[in-house]
Design an enzyme around this catalytic site. Sequence first.
Site, mmCIF file in Angstrom:
data_model
loop_
_atom_site.group_PDB
_atom_site.id
_atom_site.type_symbol
_atom_site.label_atom_id
_atom_site.label_comp_id
_atom_site.label_asym_id
_atom_site.label_seq_id
_atom_site.Cartn_x
_atom_site.Cartn_y
_atom_site.Cartn_z
ATOM 1 N N VAL A 121 0.849 -1.206 0.000
ATOM 2 C CA VAL A 121 0.000 0.000 0.000
ATOM 3 C C VAL A 121 0.880 1.250 0.000
ATOM 4 O O VAL A 121 0.667 2.180 -0.783
ATOM 5 C CB VAL A 121 -0.957 -0.003 1.222
ATOM 6 C CG1 VAL A 121 -1.626 1.364 1.390
ATOM 7 C CG2 VAL A 121 -2.012 -1.093 1.074
ATOM 8 N N ARG A 167 -7.740 -4.188 19.681
ATOM 9 C CA ARG A 167 -9.207 -4.178 19.573
ATOM 10 C C ARG A 167 -9.663 -2.995 20.422
ATOM 11 O O ARG A 167 -9.125 -2.786 21.512
ATOM 12 C CB ARG A 167 -9.796 -5.484 20.097
ATOM 13 C CG ARG A 167 -9.228 -6.722 19.370
ATOM 14 C CD ARG A 167 -9.961 -7.975 19.810
ATOM 15 N NE ARG A 167 -9.197 -9.184 19.502
ATOM 16 C CZ ARG A 167 -9.169 -9.795 18.322
ATOM 17 N NH1 ARG A 167 -9.844 -9.299 17.312
ATOM 18 N NH2 ARG A 167 -8.466 -10.897 18.145
ATOM 19 N N ASP A 199 -8.192 -16.279 10.081
ATOM 20 C CA ASP A 199 -9.410 -17.093 10.147
ATOM 21 C C ASP A 199 -10.023 -17.455 8.786
ATOM 22 O O ASP A 199 -10.817 -18.379 8.691
ATOM 23 C CB ASP A 199 -10.484 -16.373 10.977
ATOM 24 C CG ASP A 199 -10.028 -16.117 12.406
ATOM 25 O OD1 ASP A 199 -9.148 -16.862 12.887
ATOM 26 O OD2 ASP A 199 -10.545 -15.177 13.044
ATOM 27 N N ARG A 228 -1.751 -42.905 21.997
ATOM 28 C CA ARG A 228 -2.741 -42.026 22.612
ATOM 29 C C ARG A 228 -3.662 -41.384 21.577
ATOM 30 O O ARG A 228 -3.324 -41.266 20.408
ATOM 31 C CB ARG A 228 -2.028 -40.887 23.348
ATOM 32 C CG ARG A 228 -1.421 -41.313 24.663
ATOM 33 C CD ARG A 228 -0.549 -40.225 25.212
ATOM 34 N NE ARG A 228 -0.183 -40.490 26.595
ATOM 35 C CZ ARG A 228 0.792 -39.865 27.232
ATOM 36 N NH1 ARG A 228 1.498 -38.937 26.612
ATOM 37 N NH2 ARG A 228 1.044 -40.149 28.496
ATOM 38 N N ARG A 257 -4.920 -36.987 25.350
ATOM 39 C CA ARG A 257 -4.282 -35.719 25.710
ATOM 40 C C ARG A 257 -4.838 -34.621 24.829
ATOM 41 O O ARG A 257 -5.373 -34.894 23.744
ATOM 42 C CB ARG A 257 -2.756 -35.802 25.504
ATOM 43 C CG ARG A 257 -2.061 -36.769 26.433
ATOM 44 C CD ARG A 257 -2.002 -36.207 27.848
ATOM 45 N NE ARG A 257 -1.149 -37.002 28.701
ATOM 46 C CZ ARG A 257 -1.553 -38.021 29.448
ATOM 47 N NH1 ARG A 257 -2.818 -38.403 29.404
ATOM 48 N NH2 ARG A 257 -0.697 -38.673 30.216
ATOM 49 N N GLN A 310 -0.130 -19.909 16.161
ATOM 50 C CA GLN A 310 -0.618 -19.896 14.766
ATOM 51 C C GLN A 310 -0.631 -18.493 14.162
ATOM 52 O O GLN A 310 -0.732 -18.324 12.959
ATOM 53 C CB GLN A 310 -2.062 -20.432 14.707
ATOM 54 C CG GLN A 310 -2.171 -21.881 15.069
ATOM 55 C CD GLN A 310 -3.582 -22.234 15.537
ATOM 56 O OE1 GLN A 310 -4.361 -22.778 14.792
ATOM 57 N NE2 GLN A 310 -3.910 -21.902 16.775
HETATM 58 O O1 F6P Z 1 -9.273 -13.403 14.516
HETATM 59 C C1 F6P Z 1 -8.015 -13.951 14.728
HETATM 60 C C2 F6P Z 1 -7.977 -14.700 16.028
HETATM 61 O O2 F6P Z 1 -6.677 -15.243 16.166
HETATM 62 C C3 F6P Z 1 -9.020 -15.790 16.189
HETATM 63 O O3 F6P Z 1 -8.687 -16.969 15.511
HETATM 64 C C4 F6P Z 1 -9.078 -15.919 17.686
HETATM 65 O O4 F6P Z 1 -10.340 -16.371 18.098
HETATM 66 C C5 F6P Z 1 -8.841 -14.517 18.165
HETATM 67 O O5 F6P Z 1 -8.190 -13.821 17.120
HETATM 68 C C6 F6P Z 1 -8.019 -14.417 19.415
HETATM 69 O O6 F6P Z 1 -7.939 -13.088 19.777
HETATM 70 P P1 F6P Z 1 -6.991 -12.505 20.915
HETATM 71 O O7 F6P Z 1 -5.601 -12.510 20.391
HETATM 72 O O8 F6P Z 1 -7.518 -11.133 21.153
HETATM 73 O O9 F6P Z 1 -7.140 -13.427 22.084
#
Ligand code: F6P
Length: 327
Positions: free
Chosen positions: A31, A80, A136, A171, A252, A260
Amino acid sequence: MSVFNDKKIEKIGILTSGGDGPGMNAAVRAVVRCSLNQGLAVDGIMRGYAGLLKEEIIPLGHRSVSNIINRGGTILKTARSKEFGTPEGKKKAVQILKQHKIDCLIVIGGDGSYRGATELFEVHGFPTIGLPGTIDNDLYGTDQTIGCHTAVNTALEAIDKIRDTAHSMERVFIIEVMGNKSGYIAAEVALGAGAEEVIVPERKFDFEAMCRHIRKGNDRGKISWMVVVAEGAGKAHEIASTVTTMTGLETRFVVLGHVQRGGVPSGRDRILATRLGAAAVNLVIRGEFGKAVGILQDEINIIDLKNATHKEFKHLDEFRNLVKILT
Ligand code: F6P
């Protein structure tokens, strides 16, 4: 020169919002560089909408995005914001953008971030563009969101390791992956990992049938199982204890969690992010706002931002069936 509602567009604001994802930096870079090449100035807004409300705004030049294409996370940071969620918060955000002479805003984020950008455009008339950045892959209008490919690879790498111990110690493993309310990551990971079961929020799941299946398999000599569960479909520790009770097998659980979200972005995520970043700037040049950029069947795809949230994962049933067949 791009124009929106008779106003010249001279400066773009860019922010990353919500959960970070590998590849966001590549999108920021694209960008910034594409905008500068077109004679547009760029301001980076730190910490998403939260930082916007605190006026954490910095000019971005060509060099400020050097050496970031290969870095996970986001150099703009992300957050957020509860305040931005309120009507007053959005009004304040628009005032701040105008004070800083920012003429339009590119938002890199997931569904929550998109909803914010939609409201800025639809309710407050401020020109916005959405760029899909979330692991996601739960946005409409694009086959992939930035970060998902890397996140799936990261989960697969972890599961390959878990498989070694699962097989050695005979397991059952319940592995919880991210995805918010979507089962996309879980279904891809289950297929790629050769898991025995996948549990997703979009479809009902029969735990008793799964336990009967595991029991039967064990009677025939099978000694280890990998069950992938999407975080939106259930808690791995609860499923593990149900499986132990119903099968009598040692079980387990592993919650892969935020691992991730990190790491070096895959080539696919970098390229996706770069193409989408360039497409977003093209929209600015054309004076088209209230839009989300995506890639469908390898072609740039533009839809209205307001239609970009909520996505039914197209191959969900195919993937789930394959997981079952290939067990
Ligand atoms: O939207 C991305 C994500 O990693 C989701 O997979 C997960 O539910 C959420 O954010 C976790 O958010 P935080 O890092 O605020 O706990």
